[in-house]
Every structure is written in C-alpha cells, then in structure tokens.
Design a protein around this motif. Structure first.
Motif, PDB file in Angstrom:
ATOM      1  N   GLU A  30       0.854  -1.425   0.133  1.00 28.80           N
ATOM      2  CA  GLU A  30       0.097  -0.050  -0.049  1.00 28.80           C
ATOM      3  C   GLU A  30       0.838   1.127   0.076  1.00 28.80           C
ATOM      4  O   GLU A  30       0.686   2.220  -0.921  1.00 28.80           O
ATOM      5  N   LEU A  82      -5.817   4.087   1.033  1.00 29.41           N
ATOM      6  CA  LEU A  82      -5.434   2.705   1.268  1.00 29.41           C
ATOM      7  C   LEU A  82      -6.415   1.707   1.098  1.00 29.41           C
ATOM      8  O   LEU A  82      -7.513   2.111   1.368  1.00 29.41           O
ATOM      9  N   THR A  83      -5.969   0.731   0.135  1.00 35.42           N
ATOM     10  CA  THR A  83      -6.759  -0.231  -0.144  1.00 35.42           C
ATOM     11  C   THR A  83      -6.816  -1.529   0.869  1.00 35.42           C
ATOM     12  O   THR A  83      -5.567  -1.707   1.222  1.00 35.42           O
ATOM     13  N   LYS A 124      -4.671  -2.735   8.599  1.00 30.94           N
ATOM     14  CA  LYS A 124      -5.032  -1.377   7.851  1.00 30.94           C
ATOM     15  C   LYS A 124      -4.722  -0.123   8.687  1.00 30.94           C
ATOM     16  O   LYS A 124      -4.392   1.029   8.676  1.00 30.94           O
ATOM     17  N   GLU A 183      -1.330   0.808   9.125  1.00 29.97           N
ATOM     18  CA  GLU A 183      -0.875   1.133   7.734  1.00 29.97           C
ATOM     19  C   GLU A 183      -1.345   2.734   7.798  1.00 29.97           C
ATOM     20  O   GLU A 183      -0.765   3.593   7.262  1.00 29.97           O
ATOM     21  N   HIS A 211      -3.503  -1.323  -5.571  1.00 24.05           N
ATOM     22  CA  HIS A 211      -2.598  -1.141  -4.167  1.00 24.05           C
ATOM     23  C   HIS A 211      -2.881  -0.160  -3.238  1.00 24.05           C
ATOM     24  O   HIS A 211      -2.694  -0.325  -2.174  1.00 24.05           O
ATOM     25  N   SER A 212      -3.082   0.927  -3.801  1.00 25.51           N
ATOM     26  CA  SER A 212      -3.587   2.303  -3.105  1.00 25.51           C
ATOM     27  C   SER A 212      -3.510   3.616  -4.045  1.00 25.51           C
ATOM     28  O   SER A 212      -3.082   3.112  -5.367  1.00 25.51           O
TER      29      SER A 212
END
Length: 385
Positions: free
Chosen positions: A150, A171-172, A216, A219, A245-246
């Motif tokens: 990410e 962010l995914t 997450k 992150e 991925h982001s």
C-alpha cells in the motif's frame, strides 16, 4: 552491487527478498541477516547466500548454528545486540527491516543512526515511534523506502506530482477472509479460519491483523509519518481483488493508482532498486480476464480495530505504541485459543482506556509505553478467561 542486511530473513518478506537477490546476483549481495527460531530454513539461507554476520534470538540457538555450520560459517551473534550488529553492519548499503512487531523498532533505529538507507516492511517502527524515527531520518540524511504494498503504491503514485496538490491518500484493503461475516459468525471464528487469507501469503500475526483490519489501521498510522499527512486525509477502501494497491487523490479530482498482482516481490524489488525497476519472474496483470474491480467502505462494527487505530492516531503521543502492544498481546492470545476473535478489539480498547497518553521524546519512553501496555493487556486477557 548493493550490499544488504536483511532483518527477518525467514519470514515471508525476507524469503521473497532473498528470491529477488537470487534472481539478480549481479545487483545484490547479502552481508548480514537475522532470523527467529526457524533454524532449518536459516541454515539453508546461510549456505546459499553466504552472509558474513548472522543474528538469532538466543545464545543457545547461536551455538546450534555454529555447530551445524562449522568453522567455515559466518560469525553468529544473538539477542538484541546481535540484531543491532546486523542492522549496523559496516558493509551494508541498505537494511531491509522485516522483523514482525515492535521488536523491529530498536534495530531499525540503529540502522538509521548508522547512516543506512532502510527498506521498511516493519510498519510498527513508524506506528510506535513515528515522530522520532522521521526526525532521525532527516538528521542522518538517509532514505526510507516503503515495502508494504500500500505504501509503495502511494510512493509510486506521488512521483512526478507536487505534494501540495494532494487532497488525500486512499489505502486499499482486501477485507480479509471475514468481509461478509456477521458479528455472530465472527464470534465463532477459529485461528485456522483467520489465518486463511484469500489473496496474500503472509505470516501468522499479519494474517490475523488483516482479518481484524488492524493491519490497515497500523498502515494508516504509518502513512501519516511516511507522507506527512494527518489521519483525516487518509482513507481506507475495501477492494476485494487486491489489484489496486492504493491511490492518491489530488485537489483537481484526479486519482492516481498503482496496480499489480498481489505479490510482495514487486514492492520489495522497487524499494531495493529505486529508481530503477527490476525485471521479475512474475505473471502479468490480466485486467481483461479479471473483468471488474470493486470498492466499498469498511464496516466500523465488523472492523472495530480500524477505528481504534484512527483514535490512537488522533490521541498521538504514546497512544499508538499502546495500541500496537495491546494488539500484539491480543493476537497472541487468540492464536493460543485463550480469547475469541471479537475479544481482540475489546482487549485493545480497554488497554487504551486505562492508559494516560504521554508525549514521546525518546525511544526509552516508547519502550516504557510498550511494556506497560503488554502488562495491562495481559491482565485483561487473564481476567477474561
């Protein structure tokens, strides 16, 4: 030839890194590595890559390795001093920090203080001590390259654009194995189910963090420090396909994204070789075969850990270190069968509620907050059993 010190060589990131080194022996040389208790794999890695220095957790494990490798083997050291020695190895040009959890903080900081560029896969370093770490990076003039897929995606999506034009980071998250489970179903989740991630191959602790979405949350905190943006400008989208991925959204409404197959070799290789891109033996991304990409907001009730992370980021100071330590204790207890899956966020919430947030001016203060949180979470776990 770039010379590497790999902290956490037997974990999933370390193994993938060594596969990249094996693909490109003309580009990389491993001079030091550290590992936990997987001595069988570590022995194979030592024989294959011939590092000069190796660190393990205990003196007993170090003796086992010395006996197995003989006089021709590398220097074997142990404990935190051994980790620091590998992080500061005089021949290393770059340190890959891939130790899981808060244990990665001290050797990563040691590498920075020694003037080493760092490829960072240990998100807890920035979660627990972000302001101190980034101040050291600036003071030492070293480079910190993100390895998480990410953050690598955001790093790539920022290249060529003005930072002042950024509106927010997105962010995914895959949503893990329980994206569509009800709370009643989550109460009965077993460790084996939680470890079965649908897209990524990861270690045990990170797999559980993905299932709770604490991964997450950590992150988000890491992104706050890597990219110098407040938490309210960092969003999370669930993206089950794990292809985007982001993303970075700019103030004119444009969104720049980085796409790729869900394989950690790509972001690892980019961190190691930046600004070049290495040819990798990976299958191409076939968007036509994939057909569609979907996104949805995370459910705050199902994924309470994500909201706890945002709250700790808002509180600042010692709160993120306490969040991380309580999570590590709760995940360990869940994997041991001591608490239920839904008890993980409850242990974290209670630990944070019992903590008085303090400013962080030194690494010792981070370590004190970490120790306090582990003791407090342990008490809460035992009282709930």
């Amino acid at each position: 030839m770039k010379r590497l010190s790999i902290l956490g060589s037997t974990g999933s990131i370390g193994v993938s890194t060594l596969e990249i080194v094996a693909e490109h022996p003309d580009r990389f040389r491993v001079v030091a590595m550290t590992a936990g208790r997987n001595l069988d794999l570590l022995q194979k890695q030592i024989r294959r890559f011939q590092p000069r220095l190796v660190a393990v957790l205990s003196a007993a494990d170090a003796e086992i390795l010395k006996d197995a490798l003989g006089a021709s083997g590398p220097t074997i050291v142990s404990g935190i001093e051994g980790l620091i020695a590998c992080a500061c190895h005089e021949e290393a040009d770059m340190v890959l920090s891939a130790i899981v959890g808060a244990a990665g903080l001290i050797p990563t900081m040691a590498a920075i203080e020694a003037g080493k560029d760092v490829a960072l896969a240990n998100k807890e370093t920035l979660v627990t001590a972000g302001s101190l770490v980034m101040a050291a990076v600036a003071r030492k003039g070293v480079r910190l390259f993100p390895v998480d897929s990410e953050h690598s995606a955001i790093f790539q999506s920022l290249i060529g654009h003005r930072r002042g034009d950024v509106r927010r980071l997105i962010l995914t998250a895959s949503g893990g194995p329980f994206r569509n489970r009800s709370l009643a179903e989550l109460q009965r989740v077993t460790p084996a189910e939680a470890l079965a991630h649908p897209n990524w191959s990861m270690g045990r602790k990170i797999s559980i963090d993905s299932a709770t979405m604490m991964n997450k949350g950590l992150e988000v905190i890491e992104a706050r420090w890597l990219f110098d943006l407040p938490g309210e400008r960092i969003s999370v989208h669930i993206h089950p396909q794990s292809v985007v991925h982001s993303m970075v959204e700019y103030q004119d409404g444009s969104v720049i994204a980085q796409l790729g197959i869900p394989d950690m070799k790509a972001p690892i290789a980019y961190a190691l070789s930046y600004p070049e891109r290495l040819p990798l033996n990976l299958p191409p991304l076939d968007l036509c075969r994939l057909g569609s990409l979907s996104f949805e907001p995370p459910d705050g009730h199902r994924f309470a850990c994500l909201e706890l992370a945002y709250g700790a980021l808002r509180d600042g100071g010692s709160a993120p270190a306490v969040l991380n330590a309580a999570n590590e204790m709760a995940v360990e207890a869940f994997l041991a069968g001591e608490i239920s899956f839904l008890a993980i966020p409850e242990i974290i919430r209670a630990t944070l509620a019992n903590h008085r947030v303090l400013p962080l001016n030194h690494i010792d203060e981070v370590l004190r907050a970490d120790r306090w949180a582990r003791d407090e979470a342990r008490k809460l776990i035992h009282s709930s059993v």
